[in-house]
Write an enzyme that holds these catalytic residues in place. Structure first.
Site, PDB file in Angstrom:
ATOM      1  N   LYS A 264       0.851  -1.204   0.000  1.00 61.67           N
ATOM      2  CA  LYS A 264       0.000   0.000   0.000  1.00 61.67           C
ATOM      3  C   LYS A 264       0.879   1.244   0.000  1.00 61.67           C
ATOM      4  CE  LYS A 264      -3.229   2.509   3.061  1.00 61.67           C
ATOM      5  NZ  LYS A 264      -4.162   2.427   4.210  1.00 61.67           N
ATOM      6  N   ASP A 269      -2.473   9.989   4.229  1.00 60.09           N
ATOM      7  CA  ASP A 269      -3.863   9.595   4.431  1.00 60.09           C
ATOM      8  C   ASP A 269      -4.535  10.561   5.402  1.00 60.09           C
ATOM      9  OD1 ASP A 269      -6.273   8.383   4.662  1.00 60.09           O
ATOM     10  OD2 ASP A 269      -5.550   6.594   5.739  1.00 60.09           O
ATOM     11  N   LYS A 276      -9.888  12.483   8.989  1.00 67.06           N
ATOM     12  CA  LYS A 276      -9.415  11.968  10.278  1.00 67.06           C
ATOM     13  C   LYS A 276      -9.316  13.115  11.279  1.00 67.06           C
ATOM     14  CE  LYS A 276      -6.301   8.264   8.652  1.00 67.06           C
ATOM     15  NZ  LYS A 276      -6.944   7.105   9.265  1.00 67.06           N
ATOM     16  N   ASP A 287       1.751   6.011   5.600  1.00 71.87           N
ATOM     17  CA  ASP A 287       0.736   5.085   5.085  1.00 71.87           C
ATOM     18  C   ASP A 287       1.183   4.460   3.750  1.00 71.87           C
ATOM     19  OD1 ASP A 287      -1.649   3.828   5.652  1.00 71.87           O
ATOM     20  OD2 ASP A 287      -2.900   5.296   4.603  1.00 71.87           O
ATOM     21  N   ASP A 347     -11.987   7.165   4.211  1.00 67.68           N
ATOM     22  CA  ASP A 347     -10.778   6.843   4.972  1.00 67.68           C
ATOM     23  C   ASP A 347     -10.401   5.363   4.836  1.00 67.68           C
ATOM     24  OD1 ASP A 347      -8.612   7.215   6.574  1.00 67.68           O
ATOM     25  OD2 ASP A 347      -9.741   7.314   8.463  1.00 67.68           O
ATOM     26  N   GLU A 349      -9.372   3.843   2.319  1.00 66.44           N
ATOM     27  CA  GLU A 349      -8.908   4.047   0.941  1.00 66.44           C
ATOM     28  C   GLU A 349      -7.897   3.002   0.485  1.00 66.44           C
ATOM     29  OE1 GLU A 349      -7.548   5.398   3.531  1.00 66.44           O
ATOM     30  OE2 GLU A 349      -5.469   4.911   3.120  1.00 66.44           O
ATOM     31  N   ARG A 351      -7.755  -0.217   0.751  1.00 68.39           N
ATOM     32  CA  ARG A 351      -8.329  -1.395   0.086  1.00 68.39           C
ATOM     33  C   ARG A 351      -8.785  -1.067  -1.342  1.00 68.39           C
ATOM     34  NH1 ARG A 351     -12.640  -2.055   4.860  1.00 68.39           N
ATOM     35  NH2 ARG A 351     -10.909  -0.998   5.903  1.00 68.39           N
TER      36      ARG A 351
END
Ligand code: BES
Ligand code: ZN
Ligand code: ZN
Length: 495
Positions: A264, A269, A276, A287, A347, A349, A351
């Site tokens: 990933k 993020d 967030k 991230d 959030d 994101e 996946r």
């Protein structure tokens, strides 16, 4: 960078700033030089150890002055505990502690005695473990310091082995250690760099800099043309366009297995429109740790050149930002494999981006597919910072990865791929939705990804916890850890 060497020199040939004498099973190391040194010091070492009631517990150190009786300024007796409890992990930690002790003493040249008779490891494994400990323990991230502290790391560390015929094997291990430590430290650097200094295209450039592999970058127009709408959706709110990167190591000769690895690569993020809270955003520059690991792993593989194992590394890189052009909760997109996805929480994101890449990776029919991702806060809550969550469709593969991790001192804990929760990712308007039912967030995230991996043997590793350490670890300073690089390379090299 500290240079490591090995020899079987005599005492008269040795000189330097710091001498390390290990203490094992309640006694000074059984090494011919130790007896000579004791004589030269006229019993002062033994009497000091007695005076301070030295037990030689793991990591216990005593500084001894050489009084000019041998060619070293300082001597440290270093406790290694008991042989039967001694692991490679103990040796990595010892090497890191010695590196730090040398730094405190401003010792530029370190000599460490080593005798192999009682140790159950291959000499090359020893060289590798020591090298990893020294170089990983010495890692510091100073890119943004206007006045970086002058490094006090030793320039040279020489291991003096009691047995001449093992010196070369030790050196071979050291060379592997270098490759691995550089790969891990590369991944750590990528994670520690601020987001604005590593937008997706920059991540692709880092991948392109890796030698020994072929790297291809798919830019935004390519992603749109290919229908990689998961990656495109995640990147929509950012001023930086997303990319997808493929790295390929192909050995000469017959190929036994093809392994695909995916990481990933969210360069920041923010959560997107499902923003967030400020505190949760602080660490979100890392991230992209999965992608950083892919780059590090491919760098190591490009140098180690395993025979018969083809490795394909992939990562999506995108920045998840809120803006007028960002994806909105309730939007639906069609993923690369045709599955329709309802995005309820922007959030979740990772996946979305990973789904496209996983289904792209299986087109090449790899024997095994492994992904690593800072995917869920739930995994951090469940397992803390020291354990990665592992799930998948092939128990043998999962066990191989856990075993490789054990060898490297990296910890994994398996969670169930609980099909009972599959309904939680079904959507009422599309095929699937990107949030689960509230509980078991790590498992529902894995069940989401499972829609993209076909029938391939697959393992998913959630590194939300161990990719970052909020405190100094035995051989990793606070910050990004590069967790998974060594385990993955160990797994690939043991196939
Ligand atoms: N990148 C985060 C996961 C994360 C959290 C990694 C903390 C490291 C530390 C991920 O994209 C995320 O935000 N996941 C959400 C999913 C939820 C909205 C279903 C989460 O875990 O809260
Ligand atoms: Zn997120
Ligand atoms: Zn994320």
């Amino acid at each position: 960078m500290t240079t490591l060497n090995a020899s079987s020199k005599k005492l008269s040939q040795l000189k330097g700033d710091l001498l390390i004498i290990p203490y094992l099973d309640g006694a000074l190391l059984n090494h011919p030089l130790v007896k000579e040194i004791e004589q030269k010091l006229k019993g002062s070492m033994a009497s000091l150890l007695k005076k301070v009631e030295y037990k030689g517990k793991t990591g216990e150190q005593v500084n001894i002055t050489s009084q000019g009786l041998i060619n070293f300024d300082h001597i440290i007796v270093y406790g290694l505990g008991k042989t039967d409890k001694l692991s490679l992990e103990c040796l990595r930690r010892a090497a890191s502690n010695i590196q730090k002790a040398a730094g405190r003493l401003k010792a530029k040249s370190v000599t460490s005695l080593l005798s192999l008779a009682k140790l159950k490891f291959d000499t090359s494994e020893l060289g590798q473990a020591f090298c990893e400990g020294h170089l990983l323990g010495a890692y510091q991230f100073t890119k943004y310091k206007s006045k970086p502290e002058k490094t006090t790391a030793p320039q040279t560390v020489e291991y003096v082995i009691n047995d001449n015929k093992n010196v070369n094997s030790f050196k071979n291990g050291v060379n592997i250690g270098y490759i691995l430590a550089q790969a891990v430290n590369f991944s750590r650097d990528l994670g520690n760099i601020g987001s604005d200094d590593k937008p997706p295209v920059q991540m692709a450039k880092h991948a392109l800099s890796v030698k020994g592999v072929r790297t291809k970058v798919h830019y935004l127009p390519d992603l749109k043309r290919m229908g990689m709408n998961g990656i495109v959706s995640v990147g929509k709110g950012s001023i930086y366009p997303p990319v997808m990167v493929e790295m390929h190591y192909k050995p000469a000769g017959k190929i036994k297995q093809v392994i695909a690895i995916v990481g990933k690569g969210i360069t920041f993020d923010s959560g997107g429109l499902s923003l967030k809270p400020a505190k949760s955003m602080e660490g979100m520059k890392d991230d992209m740790s999965g992608a950083g690991n892919v780059i590090g792993i491919m760098q190591a593989i490009g140098q180690m050149k395993p025979k018969g194992i083809e490795v394909r590394g992939y990562f999506p890189a995108a920045e998840n930002m809120p803006s007028g052009s960002a994806i909105k909760p309730g939007d639906v997109y069609t993923a690369y494999n045709g599955v329709t996805v309802e995005v309820l929480n922007t959030d979740a994101e990772g996946r979305l981006a990973l789904g496209d890449v996983l289904s792209y990776a299986i087109e090449k029919k790899p024997d095994v597919l492994i992904d690593m991702a800072t995917l869920t806060g739930a995994c951090l809550v469940a397992l803390g910072e020291l354990y990665a969550g592992i799930l998948g469709t092939d128990q043998k593969l999962i066990e191989q990865i856990i075993a490789s991790g054990e060898y490297c001192g990296e910890k994994f804990w398996q969670l169930p791929m609980a099909e009972e929760y599959d309904d939680d990712v079904k959507s009422s308007v599309a095929d699937i939705k990107n949030v689960g039912g509230g509980y078991a967030g790590t498992i529902t995230a894995a069940l989401f990804l499972k829609r993209f991996v076909g029938n391939v043997k697959w393992a998913h590793i959630d590194i939300a916890g161990p990719s970052f350490s909020s405190k100094d670890l035995p051989y990793c300073q606070k910050g990004c850890t590069g967790f998974m690089v060594r385990t993955m390379v160990k797994y690939l090299m043991s196939l």
